[in-house]
Design a protein around this motif. Structure first.
Motif, mmCIF file in Angstrom:
data_model
loop_
_atom_site.group_PDB
_atom_site.id
_atom_site.type_symbol
_atom_site.label_atom_id
_atom_site.label_comp_id
_atom_site.label_asym_id
_atom_site.label_seq_id
_atom_site.Cartn_x
_atom_site.Cartn_y
_atom_site.Cartn_z
ATOM 1 N N PHE A 1 20.769 70.876 11.476
ATOM 2 C CA PHE A 1 20.858 69.588 10.905
ATOM 3 C C PHE A 1 22.692 69.372 11.536
ATOM 4 O O PHE A 1 23.748 69.993 11.454
ATOM 5 N N VAL A 2 22.349 67.888 12.142
ATOM 6 C CA VAL A 2 24.168 67.585 12.751
ATOM 7 C C VAL A 2 23.731 65.789 12.414
ATOM 8 O O VAL A 2 23.038 64.835 11.990
ATOM 9 N N VAL A 3 25.030 66.084 11.994
ATOM 10 C CA VAL A 3 25.492 64.520 11.652
ATOM 11 C C VAL A 3 26.203 64.034 12.617
ATOM 12 O O VAL A 3 27.088 64.922 13.685
ATOM 13 N N GLY A 4 26.781 63.133 13.920
ATOM 14 C CA GLY A 4 27.183 62.355 14.349
ATOM 15 C C GLY A 4 27.095 61.386 14.796
ATOM 16 O O GLY A 4 26.668 60.266 14.678
ATOM 17 N N VAL A 5 27.356 60.690 16.107
ATOM 18 C CA VAL A 5 27.770 59.016 16.349
ATOM 19 C C VAL A 5 26.400 59.038 17.539
ATOM 20 O O VAL A 5 25.994 60.356 17.869
ATOM 21 N N ARG A 6 27.187 57.861 18.682
ATOM 22 C CA ARG A 6 26.105 58.100 19.119
ATOM 23 C C ARG A 6 24.999 59.234 20.503
ATOM 24 O O ARG A 6 23.725 58.966 20.835
ATOM 25 N N SER A 7 26.650 59.710 20.466
ATOM 26 C CA SER A 7 26.186 60.793 21.903
ATOM 27 C C SER A 7 25.616 61.755 21.108
ATOM 28 O O SER A 7 24.739 63.358 22.283
ATOM 29 N N SER A 8 25.147 62.337 19.809
ATOM 30 C CA SER A 8 24.715 62.764 19.257
ATOM 31 C C SER A 8 23.136 62.672 19.691
ATOM 32 O O SER A 8 22.132 64.058 19.763
ATOM 33 N N SER B 1 27.449 75.396 6.204
ATOM 34 C CA SER B 1 27.739 75.563 7.795
ATOM 35 C C SER B 1 26.351 75.878 8.278
ATOM 36 O O SER B 1 26.128 75.704 9.300
ATOM 37 N N ARG B 2 25.485 75.233 7.517
ATOM 38 C CA ARG B 2 23.975 75.118 8.334
ATOM 39 C C ARG B 2 24.274 73.186 9.605
ATOM 40 O O ARG B 2 23.323 72.984 10.023
ATOM 41 N N MET B 3 25.439 72.857 8.429
ATOM 42 C CA MET B 3 25.057 71.288 9.316
ATOM 43 C C MET B 3 26.542 71.463 10.356
ATOM 44 O O MET B 3 27.476 71.837 10.092
ATOM 45 N N GLY B 4 26.406 70.660 11.319
ATOM 46 C CA GLY B 4 26.894 70.696 12.704
ATOM 47 C C GLY B 4 27.587 69.289 12.901
ATOM 48 O O GLY B 4 26.829 68.187 12.683
ATOM 49 N N GLN C 1 14.443 70.287 12.811
ATOM 50 C CA GLN C 1 15.634 70.051 12.624
ATOM 51 C C GLN C 1 16.305 68.366 11.932
ATOM 52 O O GLN C 1 14.610 67.888 12.379
ATOM 53 N N VAL C 2 17.007 68.132 11.773
ATOM 54 C CA VAL C 2 17.719 66.717 11.890
ATOM 55 C C VAL C 2 18.628 66.026 12.206
ATOM 56 O O VAL C 2 19.728 67.146 12.275
ATOM 57 N N LEU C 3 18.429 65.007 12.458
ATOM 58 C CA LEU C 3 20.243 64.103 12.828
ATOM 59 C C LEU C 3 20.202 62.994 12.182
ATOM 60 O O LEU C 3 19.063 62.270 11.814
ATOM 61 N N LEU C 4 21.368 63.281 11.634
ATOM 62 C CA LEU C 4 21.317 62.132 11.379
ATOM 63 C C LEU C 4 22.833 61.199 11.807
ATOM 64 O O LEU C 4 24.096 61.828 12.010
ATOM 65 N N LEU C 5 22.485 59.689 12.434
ATOM 66 C CA LEU C 5 22.874 59.295 12.853
ATOM 67 C C LEU C 5 24.592 58.408 12.476
ATOM 68 O O LEU C 5 24.014 57.343 11.285
#
Length: 839
Positions: A402-409, A374-377, A350-354
């Motif tokens: 894979f999720v792109v998010g701000v600090r709460s992610s 749609s693989r990306m949330g 899994q990948v997280l991009l902040l």
């Protein structure tokens, strides 16, 4: 069965009593132990949500943190009321992460849980019940008992019921079992606050009834029957055009949206008749709030410089868990991120991009969705609670790898993170100030990555001094990108002296001659302009020209900010607002004038100076709506706006090829701020906003208006000399004991009574001074803003030695001292706020 610490436990005797340590969303220092009912013993485990009684009346949702056989010694354990899940909503790694966060940031694990879980996953005695909009008693396969029917009948006439309302209706002491049954039967939905009320995204759809969809002859007979009714025939033909059942009868099950008929201008009454006559049927379909998009699968081509940096990052990951990518603005860091994300996903991780701001997600998300589909949330605070729950469940189910998010992610339920990327890692908006946990998302993300044995990449054109220090001391790997993508030129800087123009009478509506000329040149060439001012509102305040009166907030020690558009004065700390007076309340004079520059006033001035230009403003006031950022940026990107005025939002990561002029109206406001980071932040903000100019073949110009053109920060910015600037500033930090050479902890005492707040602060300061670790204690002093929301504030600042166990010892002793203080009646009503890494 896995415990909080990763070991396993298998009960030796099936009949032996099991206990669960439950994390509750309340500020208490430990987990509470509850008995697990024998009938639920097989249904619970770590990370399951359970309903428990807390105190005399409260019922809360808790998360099981540990399962064991040890009854509590201090109290009689109550029994878990019910289990809310059929699978764990939180995994053991998350609980370990919460425990670390509570310990490091000096708060309670329940506070971390409260911040981590979306409201839609929390249920309590404050919860409310609504009828599920999709529930139909006639078609539901589930039978109801008498008590369930009573609740549904009440909901048929009332939009919502409280937990207690339901108990009174059916005459029982605990209602959770009945409510759980109704949730399983999809008859009701539970929510906490009005804003969390669940509203599923529902499409009204239509389709052909049997046998017309599967029998061609029946369909032909139908056309003969309605031949004399052309409007009905048109509706039917439109449906068949959308859903060609002649070629493929199976398509009929999907149907079409009802609005397709309305959008085509066809008769809705004729459609109603066809439904009434059993030719067509109408049904509701709950759909995901996130569009299913296919990734383009395009091959990202890297320049030689980017490929070199990518190879160095991969090499760096072999030696370091964390790597710092120091790439100048416009150097193409996003393409490198995409390559790394693709490789991590291909390996099954899994990948997280902040990202630091929602504004930044708008452009970045569009770019990434083209590649990953749609693989990306996407996860941020502008999303409704319903959408956040969907992303949470999507991570658990594997829909979003894979999720792109701000600090709460960082709180999402990842179980196999392989890569964490923190873009613009220097940004102050990664820091959460209120409520607890008061964490820094970059630092927390590094720990999250370490727990998963994943790799972390920090990216920035102007790294934080802490990260650069860690790179120079070889704690982090270090990679540089020195060329702009596509050989775009770095902008030209012009310092424009406000005082010189004022003396020569060349200052017009707060714009210097050079600034006005450069804006006009850009407009003449049909290019775009960004104007940066780090203050929203029309003006910082209004003042009486005769007696000097300035309106102040009734609840805070700050002046009210004047907002011309809404004709009101507002406090940006507590939200208090009042109308602008016609005359001065102090002396009766009518000479009230706006003092200072806000984005609203700048927008008005630009409209007067450049009447032909289309001017827009991007600040918190204009982007409150969910898609406010997106609409503004789309308009700007499409060329519908010539000049965009904005606050910090416009400094981060925006990429528009027609922007050639960037204006910074009052650079001195950033420089002369009472904060040891003022120089660092000024360098970062000016460099970042300047980086928006000339990102393609056109060279950009950056005009900086200042009263101190000889300041060393401007010289460093214009030379792009980050390293020398860093070395000079770090000498000062080391001399006066500031990060990264020490660890800072700010401790605030707050109370509605001034003397009580001061006395508590002095008492606490003295107790903390006695802790035997290497430290420097400053204070207690009245806060920079001495009163917020009717609470007086006194602060102490602790500078802790970073070596040895000074931090751990100090935090443990701090916890003990606070518990003793709260046990003292004199200080029980004082609110103490502990902020680790406060600046």
């Amino acid at each position: 069965m896995e415990s909080l610490f990763g070991d396993t436990y298998e009960p030796q005797d099936e009949k032996s009593r099991l206990f669960a340590d439950v994390i509750l969303p309340v500020p208490i220092p430990k987990m509470f132990t509850y008995k697990i009912p024998r009938n639920l013993a097989e249904e619970v485990g770590i990370g399951y949500r359970v309903m428990v009684q807390f105190g005399q009346k409260k019922v809360l949702t808790g998360i099981i943190g540990k399962v064991h056989q040890k009854p509590p010694k201090e109290y009689e354990a109550k029994t878990i009321l019910d289990v809310l899940d059929t699978y764990a909503m939180v995994n053991p790694l998350q609980i370990k992460f919460w425990a670390w966060m509570a310990e490091y940031y000096c708060c309670h694990i329940g506070e971390v849980m409260n911040a981590a879980l979306p409201a839609g996953l929390k249920l309590s005695s404050e919860s409310k019940v609504q009828l599920n909009p999709t529930y139909d008693a006639d078609t539901s396969p589930y039978p109801l008992d008498e008590r369930e029917e009573v609740i549904l009948q009440a909901l048929a006439t009332k939009a919502e019921l409280t937990y207690e309302d339901c108990q009174e209706l059916v005459g029982v002491k605990t209602i959770h079992g009945i409510l759980k049954s109704l949730v399983i039967k999809e008859a009701i939905i539970i929510f906490e606050q009005v804003k969390d009320k669940y509203t599923p995204k529902v499409e009204n759809r239509i389709r052909l009834c049997h046998p017309y969809a599967s029998d061609k002859q029946a369909l032909e007979r139908l056309f003969q029957e309605i031949a004399a009714k052309p409007k009905q025939e048109e509706v039917l033909l439109k449906y068949l055009q959308e859903i060609p059942v002649y070629q493929n009868p199976a398509l009929n099950s999907k149907g079409v949206e009802k609005k397709v008929i309305a959008d085509a201008g066809l008769s809705m009454s004729s459609l109603k008749t066809l439904i009434k006559n059993g030719v067509m049927e109408e049904y509701k379909l709950i759909i995901s709030r996130f569009e299913d998009k296919e990734g383009s699968g395009e091959e990202i081509k890297l320049s030689e410089e980017q490929q070199r940096a990518l190879n160095e990052i991969k090499q760096g990951f072999q030696d370091h868990q964390v790597n710092l990518l120091h790439g100048i603005t416009g150097s193409g860091k996003t393409e490198i991120y995409i390559k790394l994300i693709e490789e991590a996903l291909a390996s099954g991780s899994q990948v997280l991009l902040l990202l630091p701001e929602i504004a930044l997600t708008t452009q970045m998300v569009g770019r990434l969705q083209e590649v990953f589909g749609s693989r990306m949330g996407v996860y941020h605070s502008k999303y409704s609670d319903n959408e956040r729950v969907e992303v949470w469940n999507g991570v658990i189910s594997g829909k979003f790898a894979f999720v792109v998010g701000v600090r709460s992610s960082i709180f999402l339920p990842f179980d196999s993170l392989g890569l964490v990327i923190v873009d613009e890692e220097h940004e102050s908006s990664y820091k959460q100030y209120d409520p607890a946990p008061r964490f820094h998302a970059r630092d927390a993300a590094i720990m999250l990555s370490w727990l998963h044995q994943a790799k972390t990449l920090l990216g920035s054109a102007t790294p934080s001094f802490e990260s650069f220090f860690n790179a120079r001391t070889k704690k982090y790997g270090y990679i540089q990108l020195n060329q702009r993508y596509g050989d775009a030129k770095l902008p030209e800087y012009i310092l424009s002296d406000i005082l010189v123009d004022k003396k020569k009478n060349l200052l017009k509506l707060d714009f210097t001659r050079v600034m006005r000329e450069k804006i006009q040149e850009a407009l003449n060439k049909q290019e775009q302009v960004l104007i940066f001012q780090n203050r929203r509102g029309y003006a910082p305040y209004i003042s009486c020209e005769d007696c000097g009166w300035i309106p102040e907030c009734e609840h805070c020690d700050v002046s009210l900010t004047y907002h011309q558009f809404s004709e009101e004065m507002r406090c940006h700390y507590c939200g208090f607002k009042e109308n602008v007076p016609k005359v001065c309340p102090a002396c009766g004079s009518g000479k009230l004038a706006a003092v200072g520059l806000g984005t609203e006033r700048i927008e008005e001035s630009l409209a007067l100076l450049f009447p032909e230009a289309r001017v827009a403003r991007m600040d918190l006031d204009t982007t409150r709506s969910k898609y406010g950022y997106q609409r503004l940026l789309e308009d700007f990107g499409a060329g519908n706006v010539d000049i965009l005025v904005g606050t910090q939002m416009i400094t981060k990561g925006l990429d528009f090829d027609r922007v050639t002029v960037v204006g910074i109206l009052d650079a001195d406001r950033i420089l002369y701020f009472p904060d040891f980071r003022a120089g660092e932040r000024a360098f970062q903000q000016i460099t970042q906003v300047a980086g928006r100019a000339g990102r393609r073949e056109r060279k950009g110009t950056v005009v900086i208006q200042t009263r101190k053109p000889d300041h060393y920060v401007f010289d460093a910015v214009m030379k792009g000399d980050y390293k020398n600037f860093y070395v000079n500033d770090m000498t000062e930090r080391q001399k006066f004991f500031y990060p990264p050479f020490v660890k800072l902890i700010k401790i605030s005492s707050r109370h509605k009574d001034y003397k009580t707040a001061e006395k508590a602060a002095r008492h606490l300061h003295n107790l903390l001074s006695d802790i035997q670790v290497r430290k420097i204690m400053l204070g207690p002093e009245k806060g920079l803003i001495g009163k917020i929301k009717n609470q007086y504030i006194f602060e102490s600042l602790v500078k802790l030695d970073k070596s040895g166990n000074a931090q751990a010892v100090f935090k443990q002793e701090l916890q003990r001292i606070l518990e003793e203080m709260y046990a003292n009646k004199e200080y029980r009503s004082v609110r103490v706020v502990v902020d680790v890494d406060p600046y």
